[in-house]
Scaffold this active site. Structure first.
Site, PDB file in Angstrom:
ATOM      1  N   THR A  34       0.533  44.771 101.838  1.00 11.33           N
ATOM      2  CA  THR A  34       0.841  45.950 101.013  1.00 11.33           C
ATOM      3  C   THR A  34       2.190  45.823 100.311  1.00 11.33           C
ATOM      4  O   THR A  34       3.090  45.140 100.802  1.00 11.33           O
ATOM      5  CB  THR A  34       0.791  47.248 101.851  1.00 11.33           C
ATOM      6  OG1 THR A  34       1.050  48.360 100.999  1.00 11.33           O
ATOM      7  CG2 THR A  34       1.787  47.242 102.988  1.00 11.33           C
ATOM      8  N   ARG A  35       2.279  46.489  99.138  1.00  9.87           N
ATOM      9  CA  ARG A  35       3.562  46.565  98.421  1.00  9.87           C
ATOM     10  C   ARG A  35       3.924  48.017  98.162  1.00  9.87           C
ATOM     11  O   ARG A  35       4.830  48.305  97.412  1.00  9.87           O
ATOM     12  CB  ARG A  35       3.506  45.788  97.094  1.00  9.87           C
ATOM     13  CG  ARG A  35       2.304  46.067  96.232  1.00  9.87           C
ATOM     14  CD  ARG A  35       2.462  45.486  94.853  1.00  9.87           C
ATOM     15  NE  ARG A  35       2.846  46.513  93.922  1.00  9.87           N
ATOM     16  CZ  ARG A  35       1.995  47.212  93.161  1.00  9.87           C
ATOM     17  NH1 ARG A  35       0.694  46.980  93.219  1.00  9.87           N
ATOM     18  NH2 ARG A  35       2.442  48.142  92.353  1.00  9.87           N
TER      19      ARG A  35
ATOM     20  N   HIS B  96      -0.024  55.566 103.392  1.00  9.20           N
ATOM     21  CA  HIS B  96      -0.347  56.955 103.706  1.00  9.20           C
ATOM     22  C   HIS B  96      -1.537  56.968 104.669  1.00  9.20           C
ATOM     23  O   HIS B  96      -1.955  55.928 105.159  1.00  9.20           O
ATOM     24  CB  HIS B  96      -0.631  57.716 102.412  1.00  9.20           C
ATOM     25  CG  HIS B  96       0.501  57.619 101.432  1.00  9.20           C
ATOM     26  ND1 HIS B  96       1.758  58.114 101.706  1.00  9.20           N
ATOM     27  CD2 HIS B  96       0.590  57.031 100.210  1.00  9.20           C
ATOM     28  CE1 HIS B  96       2.562  57.857 100.681  1.00  9.20           C
ATOM     29  NE2 HIS B  96       1.878  57.194  99.763  1.00  9.20           N
TER      30      HIS B  96
ATOM     31  N   HIS C 179      -4.533  54.557 104.082  1.00 12.01           N
ATOM     32  CA  HIS C 179      -4.284  53.150 104.445  1.00 12.01           C
ATOM     33  C   HIS C 179      -4.339  52.966 105.960  1.00 12.01           C
ATOM     34  O   HIS C 179      -4.825  51.964 106.458  1.00 12.01           O
ATOM     35  CB  HIS C 179      -2.898  52.704 103.958  1.00 12.01           C
ATOM     36  CG  HIS C 179      -2.674  52.909 102.501  1.00 12.01           C
ATOM     37  ND1 HIS C 179      -1.944  53.960 102.012  1.00 12.01           N
ATOM     38  CD2 HIS C 179      -3.118  52.217 101.432  1.00 12.01           C
ATOM     39  CE1 HIS C 179      -1.925  53.895 100.699  1.00 12.01           C
ATOM     40  NE2 HIS C 179      -2.644  52.857 100.321  1.00 12.01           N
TER      41      HIS C 179
ATOM     42  N   ARG D  41      -9.699  47.387  97.154  1.00 13.13           N
ATOM     43  CA  ARG D  41      -9.975  47.598  95.742  1.00 13.13           C
ATOM     44  C   ARG D  41      -8.747  47.159  94.930  1.00 13.13           C
ATOM     45  O   ARG D  41      -7.626  47.453  95.319  1.00 13.13           O
ATOM     46  CB  ARG D  41     -10.209  49.098  95.550  1.00 13.13           C
ATOM     47  CG  ARG D  41     -10.843  49.476  94.254  1.00 13.13           C
ATOM     48  CD  ARG D  41     -10.976  50.990  94.172  1.00 13.13           C
ATOM     49  NE  ARG D  41     -11.435  51.359  92.855  1.00 13.13           N
ATOM     50  CZ  ARG D  41     -10.664  51.404  91.790  1.00 13.13           C
ATOM     51  NH1 ARG D  41      -9.376  51.142  91.881  1.00 13.13           N
ATOM     52  NH2 ARG D  41     -11.170  51.724  90.625  1.00 13.13           N
TER      53      ARG D  41
ATOM     54  N   ILE E  58      32.994  55.831  70.866  1.00 13.20           N
ATOM     55  CA  ILE E  58      32.447  55.844  69.503  1.00 13.20           C
ATOM     56  C   ILE E  58      31.078  55.168  69.527  1.00 13.20           C
ATOM     57  O   ILE E  58      30.117  55.674  68.971  1.00 13.20           O
ATOM     58  CB  ILE E  58      33.395  55.109  68.523  1.00 13.20           C
ATOM     59  CG1 ILE E  58      34.736  55.854  68.437  1.00 13.20           C
ATOM     60  CG2 ILE E  58      32.762  55.020  67.131  1.00 13.20           C
ATOM     61  CD1 ILE E  58      35.790  55.158  67.577  1.00 13.20           C
TER      62      ILE E  58
HETATM   63  S1  PPS Z   1      34.167  51.684  70.749  1.00 15.83           S
HETATM   64  O1  PPS Z   1      33.848  51.202  69.385  1.00 15.83           O
HETATM   65  O2  PPS Z   1      33.123  52.558  71.238  1.00 15.83           O
HETATM   66  O3  PPS Z   1      34.472  50.586  71.651  1.00 15.83           O
HETATM   67  O4  PPS Z   1      35.471  52.558  70.543  1.00 15.83           O
HETATM   68  P1  PPS Z   1      36.177  53.493  71.615  1.00 15.83           P
HETATM   69  O5  PPS Z   1      36.456  52.718  72.832  1.00 15.83           O
HETATM   70  O6  PPS Z   1      35.422  54.749  71.792  1.00 15.83           O
HETATM   71  O7  PPS Z   1      37.503  53.804  70.875  1.00 15.83           O
HETATM   72  C1  PPS Z   1      38.490  54.584  71.541  1.00 15.83           C
HETATM   73  C2  PPS Z   1      39.572  55.094  70.645  1.00 15.83           C
HETATM   74  O8  PPS Z   1      40.236  54.013  70.023  1.00 15.83           O
HETATM   75  C3  PPS Z   1      40.956  54.527  68.871  1.00 15.83           C
HETATM   76  N1  PPS Z   1      40.929  53.420  67.903  1.00 15.83           N
HETATM   77  C4  PPS Z   1      39.902  53.050  67.088  1.00 15.83           C
HETATM   78  N2  PPS Z   1      38.701  53.599  66.857  1.00 15.83           N
HETATM   79  C5  PPS Z   1      37.886  52.972  65.956  1.00 15.83           C
HETATM   80  N3  PPS Z   1      38.220  51.859  65.294  1.00 15.83           N
HETATM   81  C6  PPS Z   1      39.440  51.290  65.466  1.00 15.83           C
HETATM   82  N4  PPS Z   1      39.779  50.161  64.813  1.00 15.83           N
HETATM   83  C7  PPS Z   1      40.328  51.887  66.410  1.00 15.83           C
HETATM   84  N5  PPS Z   1      41.581  51.586  66.843  1.00 15.83           N
HETATM   85  C8  PPS Z   1      41.903  52.530  67.753  1.00 15.83           C
HETATM   86  C9  PPS Z   1      40.266  55.802  68.490  1.00 15.83           C
HETATM   87  O9  PPS Z   1      41.231  56.820  68.669  1.00 15.83           O
HETATM   88  C10 PPS Z   1      39.115  55.981  69.536  1.00 15.83           C
HETATM   89  O10 PPS Z   1      39.094  57.257  70.154  1.00 15.83           O
HETATM   90  P2  PPS Z   1      38.335  58.594  69.639  1.00 15.83           P
HETATM   91  O11 PPS Z   1      38.413  59.493  70.844  1.00 15.83           O
HETATM   92  O12 PPS Z   1      36.908  58.251  69.289  1.00 15.83           O
HETATM   93  O13 PPS Z   1      39.136  59.100  68.512  1.00 15.83           O
END
Ligand code: PPS
Length: 570
Positions: free
Chosen positions: A197-198, A202, A205, A291, A476
């Protein structure tokens, strides 16, 4: 027929060297090239070395592979239905030559065995899939493994076992074929029915196995697979605790439990023949085939890969060569007016029968719904509920993505306190800036670095969800592929919602809370998302929230409602 049944299994291979020879071989192996065995190869080698795969004495040669694939027999004519091959990657393949000895190590790097490479070839994987599994269709887990995970070259050769694989879990329930045969001998068990069995067991079985043993006037061994099973199956740790409850339901002295470190292929009919040979090696005289034995489910056309009794038919076909007797079994159903289980073929037309399918059982477990006593023992259900809590008690991840200044962090913070107010689960906020400071401080903002950053966030979030917590992520995350990978990674361990904070660039730029857009426009920050670096808009987020017309309070409410709809909160 009975003369074909080898009491306690017939000839058994033992590929382990004596301790003195093993010490000498281990010294010699320091000069050998090293191959790190994959998880599946570790399972295979354990059964090869212990004799569970007798009469094999190593990974298959090209001649054995060909005849096994084409005709279910080794080159010398012995019945063997499944290729047991050592697949390697291209760089290792170019570095080794036939005649060379290689060292095989486990995932921790411990030397397990050495092998004299007798054959090296490139298999026709599509032919292997079609012949062994019946279709070259990626919906079959073993075919997907063959094409997507296995290396392009196979090597074969005889093995010299240095030391057994280490297992730290359920040691008292693990037996080698030699140990199990010795137990049967000691207990005076002459006829032994094995049940494979994997899944959790119950009542149906339990009834089925009990009847099978009674009919064969034999003792019973429950031998569940704990190596690799079908992706998505219930983990073996939870299952073994269930089997430990089930075993108490059989009359004393009649039944035993022993774990099998096999890597299943879900090969249906061929797999049933293979399982029977393995059980013979473990000293069993009878083997239950029910089965849809080792069935992989539906193919890419939505049809079953194999017919429900195809496995029984194939075992019957090879019965005379097997040396172990099949006990075919029909599906058991609960007959309501008798309050008893009976094989479906023995139920009168006017009797009402009850049954809960595996899918329905998993649904009830997921939703925390009733699972009746007639279906399963309460101890078994309680055990499964512990490791598989209903959805509203599982962990989940809220993944907010959007431009800098879109409002991700504000929403994340509002959500955080709402979850804290609700209580029940631990909450972690993985905000973009915080992660960059603590986990990714050496990373910049190139595509490769951003992908690495998201991979790290996904890893941490997954661990949090796996352990029942809530992770709120707010990077982001400009690239769709990295976001999709995060979803895929996390989905196997808990809930996942992608929230696209869709506030347009002009608004984010006008807000410019950190003054970064101004710097980016002035050329003082390179590759700034939205200005000089791309943001790939999510195509099908679970929610899209534009903070121009939605306050953080409202956004948090929308996410909470969505979670409720998904069943993740109650
Ligand atoms: S990513 O692309 O998801 O890895 O970016 P993230 O780690 O969320 O980025 C964090 C914050 O870095 C600041 N920051 C930049 N963002 C975008 N592009 C560039 N080149 C860059 N350099 C610095 C920016 O404030 C991001 O934070 P948030 O909170 O989004 O403003």
């Amino acid at each position: 027929m009975s003369s074909l049944i080898a009491p306690h299994g017939g000839e058994l291979k033992n590929l382990y060297l004596s301790s003195t020879d093993a010490a000498t071989e281990e010294k010699a192996a320091t000069d050998y090239q090293v191959w790190k065995l994959t998880h599946r190869q570790v399972c295979d080698i354990e059964l090869l070395l212990s004799g569970g795969f007798s009469p094999l004495d190593g990974f298959m040669s090209r001649a054995d592979y060909n005849t096994v694939v084409e005709d279910l027999h080794l080159a010398d004519g012995t019945l063997w239905p499944m290729p047991i091959t050592l697949d390697i990657d291209d760089s290792f393949a170019t570095s080794i030559t036939v005649g060379e000895h290689i060292a095989l190590v486990d995932q921790e790097g411990t030397l397990v065995a050495t092998m004299e490479v007798s054959d090296k070839w490139q298999p026709n994987k599509s032919n292997e899939a079609a012949k062994v599994f019946g279709a070259d269709d990626l919906a079959h887990p073993a075919v997907a493994y063959l094409h997507n995970e296995a290396g392009n070259t196979y090597i074969g050769g005889k093995l010299k076992g240095i030391r057994p694989l280490t297992h730290y879990d359920y040691k008292q329930l693990r037996d080698t074929p030699t140990e199990l045969r010795a137990k049967f001998e000691k207990w005076g068990w002459k006829k032994i029915v094995a049940f494979q069995t994997r899944n959790p067991m119950h009542r149906a079985h339990q009834e089925l196995t009990f009847r099978a043993a009674q009919e064969a006037e034999a003792n019973l061994i429950i031998q569940p697979v704990v190596g690799m099973t079908k992706p998505g199956d219930i983990d073996h740790h939870s299952r073994v605790r269930c089997y430990q409850h089930i075993i108490k339901q059989y009359p004393a002295q009649t039944t035993t439990l022993s774990l099998l470190p096999l890597a299943m292929r879900m090969g249906g009919p061929r797999e049933a023949v293979w399982h029977a040979i393995i059980r013979k090696n473990y000293g069993c005289t009878h083997f239950i085939v029910g089965r849809d034995h080792a069935g992989p489910g539906k193919n890419s056309q939505g049809e079953d890969f194999y017919g429900p009794y195809e496995a029984q038919e194939m075992v019957t076909k090879y019965q005379d060569e097997l040396g172990i007797q099949m006990v075919p079994f029909q599906m058991m159903v609960y007959v309501e007016n008798k309050a008893e289980y009976h094989p479906i073929t023995e139920v009168d037309k006017d009797e009402s029968v009850l049954n809960i399918s595996g899918t329905e059982f998993r649904r009830r477990l997921q939703e925390g719904l009733d699972i009746p006593e007639w279906f399963s023992y309460s101890e078994v259900v309680a055990e499964l509920r512990k490791t598989h809590p209903p959805k509203h008690k599982q962990g989940f991840v809220i993944f907010l993505t959007g431009l800098s200044g879109a409002g991700k962090s504000t929403i994340a913070n509002a959500l955080l306190v709402k979850f804290l107010e609700m209580g029940g689960r631990k909450v972690t906020l993985l905000d973009g800036d915080v992660v960059r400071e603590n986990l990714s401080d050496e990373l910049g903002f190139t595509k490769a670095d951003r992908d690495k950053n998201i991979k790290r966030i996904a890893f941490v979030a997954k661990e949090i969800a796996k352990n029942g917590g809530i992770a709120i992520c707010a990077p982001i995350a400009p690239y769709a592929k990295a976001r999709n990978n995060a979803r895929k990674e996390i989905k196997s361990s808990g809930g996942f919602l992608e929230i696209y904070v869709s506030t347009p660039l002009e608004v984010c730029e006008a807000r410019d809370p950190k003054g970064l857009y101004a710097k980016a426009r002035a050329g003082r920050i390179e590759g700034f998302t939205g200005v000089s670096d791309p943001y790939e808009t999510p195509e099908s987020p679970d929610l899209a929230i534009d903070t121009q017309d939605t306050s953080a309070e409202e956004a948090a409410q929308r996410i909470i409602l969505k979670l409720e709809k998904e069943g993740l909160i109650k």
